[in-house]
Design a protein around this motif. Structure first.
Motif, PDB file in Angstrom:
ATOM      1  N   PRO A  36       0.800  -1.231   0.000  1.00 16.74           N
ATOM      2  CA  PRO A  36       0.000   0.000   0.000  1.00 16.74           C
ATOM      3  C   PRO A  36       0.831   1.281   0.000  1.00 16.74           C
ATOM      4  CG  PRO A  36       0.036  -0.965   2.187  1.00 16.74           C
ATOM      5  CD  PRO A  36       0.720  -1.943   1.285  1.00 16.74           C
ATOM      6  N   ASP A  37       2.117   1.197   0.380  1.00 18.47           N
ATOM      7  CA  ASP A  37       2.971   2.384   0.377  1.00 18.47           C
ATOM      8  C   ASP A  37       3.508   2.696  -1.017  1.00 18.47           C
ATOM      9  OD1 ASP A  37       2.608   2.641   3.091  1.00 18.47           O
ATOM     10  OD2 ASP A  37       4.374   1.448   3.599  1.00 18.47           O
ATOM     11  N   TRP A  38       3.216   1.827  -1.963  1.00 14.89           N
ATOM     12  CA  TRP A  38       3.661   2.006  -3.338  1.00 14.89           C
ATOM     13  C   TRP A  38       2.432   2.179  -4.239  1.00 14.89           C
ATOM     14  CZ3 TRP A  38       9.009   1.049  -4.764  1.00 14.89           C
ATOM     15  CH2 TRP A  38       9.816   0.605  -3.708  1.00 14.89           C
ATOM     16  N   ARG A  39       2.591   2.933  -5.303  1.00 13.83           N
ATOM     17  CA  ARG A  39       1.564   3.026  -6.325  1.00 13.83           C
ATOM     18  C   ARG A  39       1.932   2.020  -7.424  1.00 13.83           C
ATOM     19  NH1 ARG A  39       0.920   8.729  -9.078  1.00 13.83           N
ATOM     20  NH2 ARG A  39       0.282   9.252  -6.938  1.00 13.83           N
ATOM     21  N   ALA A  40       0.989   1.191  -7.816  1.00 19.59           N
ATOM     22  CA  ALA A  40       1.289   0.121  -8.776  1.00 19.59           C
ATOM     23  C   ALA A  40       0.714   0.444 -10.146  1.00 19.59           C
ATOM     24  CB  ALA A  40       0.734  -1.200  -8.281  1.00 19.59           C
ATOM     25  N   GLU A  41       1.448   0.025 -11.189  1.00 22.84           N
ATOM     26  CA  GLU A  41       0.997   0.224 -12.560  1.00 22.84           C
ATOM     27  C   GLU A  41       1.416  -0.981 -13.397  1.00 22.84           C
ATOM     28  OE1 GLU A  41       1.058   3.764 -15.910  1.00 22.84           O
ATOM     29  OE2 GLU A  41       2.828   3.520 -14.632  1.00 22.84           O
ATOM     30  N   SER A  42       0.495  -1.500 -14.188  1.00 28.42           N
ATOM     31  CA  SER A  42       0.803  -2.564 -15.144  1.00 28.42           C
ATOM     32  C   SER A  42       1.121  -1.943 -16.495  1.00 28.42           C
ATOM     33  CB  SER A  42      -0.381  -3.530 -15.288  1.00 28.42           C
ATOM     34  OG  SER A  42      -0.582  -4.282 -14.107  1.00 28.42           O
ATOM     35  N   LEU A  43       2.243  -2.371 -17.083  1.00 31.68           N
ATOM     36  CA  LEU A  43       2.673  -1.845 -18.375  1.00 31.68           C
ATOM     37  C   LEU A  43       2.865  -2.992 -19.361  1.00 31.68           C
ATOM     38  CD1 LEU A  43       5.397   0.736 -17.234  1.00 31.68           C
ATOM     39  CD2 LEU A  43       3.037   1.220 -17.911  1.00 31.68           C
ATOM     40  N   GLY A  44       2.649  -2.701 -20.642  1.00 33.67           N
ATOM     41  CA  GLY A  44       2.828  -3.721 -21.666  1.00 33.67           C
ATOM     42  C   GLY A  44       3.590  -3.191 -22.863  1.00 33.67           C
ATOM     43  N   TRP A  45       4.391  -4.067 -23.474  1.00 32.39           N
ATOM     44  CA  TRP A  45       5.113  -3.747 -24.710  1.00 32.39           C
ATOM     45  C   TRP A  45       4.347  -4.369 -25.882  1.00 32.39           C
ATOM     46  CZ3 TRP A  45       7.521  -4.321 -20.108  1.00 32.39           C
ATOM     47  CH2 TRP A  45       8.599  -3.470 -19.793  1.00 32.39           C
ATOM     48  N   PHE A  46       4.112  -3.574 -26.917  1.00 25.52           N
ATOM     49  CA  PHE A  46       3.334  -4.027 -28.064  1.00 25.52           C
ATOM     50  C   PHE A  46       4.137  -3.884 -29.350  1.00 25.52           C
ATOM     51  CE2 PHE A  46       0.234  -3.061 -24.869  1.00 25.52           C
ATOM     52  CZ  PHE A  46      -0.806  -3.962 -25.072  1.00 25.52           C
ATOM     53  N   GLU A  47       4.044  -4.925 -30.199  1.00 28.90           N
ATOM     54  CA  GLU A  47       4.614  -4.851 -31.542  1.00 28.90           C
ATOM     55  C   GLU A  47       3.709  -3.965 -32.409  1.00 28.90           C
ATOM     56  OE1 GLU A  47       7.371  -5.822 -32.661  1.00 28.90           O
ATOM     57  OE2 GLU A  47       8.035  -7.719 -31.775  1.00 28.90           O
ATOM     58  N   ALA A  56       4.961  -5.772 -17.370  1.00 32.68           N
ATOM     59  CA  ALA A  56       5.652  -5.449 -16.121  1.00 32.68           C
ATOM     60  C   ALA A  56       4.673  -4.910 -15.099  1.00 32.68           C
ATOM     61  CB  ALA A  56       6.746  -4.410 -16.366  1.00 32.68           C
ATOM     62  N   LEU A  57       4.910  -5.266 -13.844  1.00 30.86           N
ATOM     63  CA  LEU A  57       4.275  -4.580 -12.730  1.00 30.86           C
ATOM     64  C   LEU A  57       5.328  -3.630 -12.170  1.00 30.86           C
ATOM     65  CD1 LEU A  57       1.762  -4.397 -10.787  1.00 30.86           C
ATOM     66  CD2 LEU A  57       3.139  -5.773  -9.219  1.00 30.86           C
ATOM     67  N   VAL A  58       5.022  -2.345 -12.205  1.00 32.79           N
ATOM     68  CA  VAL A  58       5.933  -1.321 -11.689  1.00 32.79           C
ATOM     69  C   VAL A  58       5.356  -0.781 -10.383  1.00 32.79           C
ATOM     70  CG1 VAL A  58       7.096   0.873 -12.129  1.00 32.79           C
ATOM     71  CG2 VAL A  58       6.611  -0.690 -14.029  1.00 32.79           C
ATOM     72  N   LEU A  59       6.186  -0.725  -9.362  1.00 28.60           N
ATOM     73  CA  LEU A  59       5.801  -0.140  -8.087  1.00 28.60           C
ATOM     74  C   LEU A  59       6.488   1.219  -7.962  1.00 28.60           C
ATOM     75  CD1 LEU A  59       6.259  -3.289  -5.800  1.00 28.60           C
ATOM     76  CD2 LEU A  59       4.163  -2.485  -6.892  1.00 28.60           C
ATOM     77  N   LEU A  60       5.723   2.243  -7.632  1.00 25.15           N
ATOM     78  CA  LEU A  60       6.245   3.602  -7.520  1.00 25.15           C
ATOM     79  C   LEU A  60       6.190   4.046  -6.061  1.00 25.15           C
ATOM     80  CD1 LEU A  60       4.358   5.004 -10.622  1.00 25.15           C
ATOM     81  CD2 LEU A  60       6.824   4.688 -10.476  1.00 25.15           C
ATOM     82  N   ARG A  61       7.353   4.336  -5.493  1.00 22.58           N
ATOM     83  CA  ARG A  61       7.440   4.748  -4.088  1.00 22.58           C
ATOM     84  C   ARG A  61       7.767   6.237  -4.037  1.00 22.58           C
ATOM     85  NH1 ARG A  61       8.498   1.867   0.802  1.00 22.58           N
ATOM     86  NH2 ARG A  61       8.127   3.328   2.491  1.00 22.58           N
ATOM     87  N   VAL A  66       8.361  15.427  -1.828  1.00 23.18           N
ATOM     88  CA  VAL A  66       8.455  15.826  -3.240  1.00 23.18           C
ATOM     89  C   VAL A  66       7.697  14.817  -4.095  1.00 23.18           C
ATOM     90  CG1 VAL A  66      10.664  17.017  -3.040  1.00 23.18           C
ATOM     91  CG2 VAL A  66      10.642  14.586  -3.536  1.00 23.18           C
ATOM     92  N   LYS A  67       7.181  15.272  -5.218  1.00 20.35           N
ATOM     93  CA  LYS A  67       6.404  14.389  -6.091  1.00 20.35           C
ATOM     94  C   LYS A  67       7.326  13.678  -7.081  1.00 20.35           C
ATOM     95  CE  LYS A  67       1.997  16.839  -5.768  1.00 20.35           C
ATOM     96  NZ  LYS A  67       0.921  17.528  -6.513  1.00 20.35           N
ATOM     97  N   ARG A  68       8.286  12.970  -6.544  1.00 21.61           N
ATOM     98  CA  ARG A  68       9.197  12.162  -7.345  1.00 21.61           C
ATOM     99  C   ARG A  68       9.181  10.745  -6.781  1.00 21.61           C
ATOM    100  NH1 ARG A  68      12.546  15.420 -10.387  1.00 21.61           N
ATOM    101  NH2 ARG A  68      12.880  13.521 -11.605  1.00 21.61           N
ATOM    102  N   TYR A  69       9.457   9.767  -7.642  1.00 18.58           N
ATOM    103  CA  TYR A  69       9.251   8.384  -7.258  1.00 18.58           C
ATOM    104  C   TYR A  69      10.471   7.514  -7.559  1.00 18.58           C
ATOM    105  CZ  TYR A  69       4.355   9.836  -7.454  1.00 18.58           C
ATOM    106  OH  TYR A  69       3.165  10.493  -7.262  1.00 18.58           O
ATOM    107  N   LEU A  70      10.642   6.506  -6.717  1.00 17.30           N
ATOM    108  CA  LEU A  70      11.507   5.378  -7.055  1.00 17.30           C
ATOM    109  C   LEU A  70      10.610   4.375  -7.769  1.00 17.30           C
ATOM    110  CD1 LEU A  70      14.033   3.499  -6.878  1.00 17.30           C
ATOM    111  CD2 LEU A  70      13.099   2.690  -4.696  1.00 17.30           C
ATOM    112  N   ALA A  71      10.997   3.983  -8.978  1.00 10.71           N
ATOM    113  CA  ALA A  71      10.242   2.979  -9.736  1.00 10.71           C
ATOM    114  C   ALA A  71      10.935   1.636  -9.576  1.00 10.71           C
ATOM    115  CB  ALA A  71      10.175   3.366 -11.209  1.00 10.71           C
TER     116      ALA A  71
END
Length: 373
Positions: A36-47, A56-61, A66-71
């Motif tokens: 819950p301390d991370w914001r999660a985002e699912s990303l996909g690569w497309f041909e 990928a599941l990316v977690l953003l902390r 400041v509004k900057r994140y560790l991905a």
């Protein structure tokens, strides 16, 4: 040709995971809900033709104030790591995350570099000249993993330094122990257990140890043993709400994504463990036990039941997760290595975790902050 990177829906992400032979439990959509301390985002690569070829599941902390994140992409992303044009996979990822406000990206390519058989690990422990697993000759190595590391360095990625516990870093373990199941009968897997394991399983059976599957209501019983284990083994335990959240998030995505096992003897729970399942990969996740009545060997009985159930599910690998790289008798983690390898597990070294500083000043400041913690 370039690949297009865009957010994925949960259904798209799960469909891609289901099409792959092996994906980490930390790369499924529900894992973001466990953190819950991370914001999660699912990303996909497309041909260019619209085919989804990576995810990928990316977690953003967020950084404090400041509004900057560790991905962070734990044990991911799920892409073609040996592609000749790796840049067309990673460059869009870095561009997307920079636009999202990331100051640094950390990832863990799920690429094994070297393996040591149980016999090789046993010989290394007995060899006074071998102080670390890396000093011992591996049973198997993949030259492509070394080439991948060189390519990542050439692209500006930096390999994360392991911490003092060697294999138990702040991120995910570089060294793990895995029992190969693919193409093996349960009898063959049992035959791969060392004598001590087989003897202890028999002892537990004669003593009347019963291993059962539990549910959400049994998490407090697990947690009581887990906190005792944390005090005994000198690690900081996660809070009970973490495990409740883990259970609800993972089982909502798939009723069989997470299991709980408990070993009973004379009406008392002596050991408990969680097991995670994604396709053909099964992980022993968290384990807990009491120091009482160890002579009835509840841990061996519980692990064997979990391994048998994993085999019945069609698992290709049973993953004991992190092990230490050190072979020194003085290290308190060596006993855990012996226990896991005794189950027929191979020691596996991955290429490790890698960082890409998008903002070098903030990346350095974050490293200093983490070092002080």
């Amino acid at each position: 040709m370039t690949l297009t990177l865009r957010p994925l829906s949960r259904d798209e992400h799960l469909a891609f995971v289901g099409s792959r032979p092996s994906v980490s439990h930390m790369q499924v959509p529900s894992w973001g809900e466990v953190k819950p301390d991370w914001r999660a985002e699912s990303l996909g690569w497309f041909e260019a033709d619209g085919r989804l070829v990576g995810a990928a599941l990316v977690l953003l902390r967020p950084l404090p104030k400041v509004k900057r994140y560790l991905a962070y992409l734990p044990e991911g992303p799920v892409i073609d790591w040996h592609a000749a044009d790796l840049e067309r996979w990673l460059d869009p990822l870095l561009a997307h995350l920079k636009a999202r406000g990331a100051f640094s990206v950390k990832m863990g390519p799920p690429v094994a570099a070297r393996r040591w058989s149980p016999e090789a690990v046993k010989a290394a422990i007995a060899d006074p000249a071998a102080h670390r697993l890396r000093d011992a000759e591996p049973t198997w190595r993949d030259p492509r993993a070394l080439a991948l590391a060189d390519r990542l360095r050439g692209m500006g990625w930096r390999q994360s330094e392991p911490d003092a516990e060697e294999g138990f870093a702040a991120g995910q373990p570089r060294y793990v122990c895995q029992v190969p199941f693919a193409g093996r009968s349960l009898e063959e897997i049992h035959g791969g257990l060392n004598q001590q394991w087989r003897r202890n399983i028999k002892k537990a059976e004669k003593a009347g140890v019963k291993v059962v599957r539990g549910g959400a209501d049994d998490l407090p019983a697990f947690y009581e043993l887990y906190t005792e284990t944390a005090e005994r083994d000198r690690f900081i335990p996660r809070p009970l709400p973490y495990f409740r959240r883990m259970w609800s998030a993972l089982t909502a995505e798939d009723p069989d994504r997470m299991r709980l096992y408990l070993a009973h003897h004379d009406g008392e729970v002596l050991a408990a463990a969680t097991m995670l399942i994604v396709g053909g990969h099964v992980w022993y996740s968290y384990g807990a036990s009491t120091a009482r009545r160890r002579e009835v060997q509840p841990n061996n009985a519980m692990q064997w039941r979990m391994m048998a159930d994993a085999h019945e599910l069609g698992a290709r690998v049973y993953d004991f997760r992190g092990i230490t790289d050190t072979l020194e008798e003085s290290n308190h983690l060596l006993g855990l290595l012996r226990f896991k390898v005794g189950a027929g597990g191979e020691a596996v070294e991955y290429v490790g975790e890698w960082d890409f500083p998008l903002n070098k000043m903030l990346h350095k400041a974050f490293d200093l902050y983490m070092a002080r913690r």
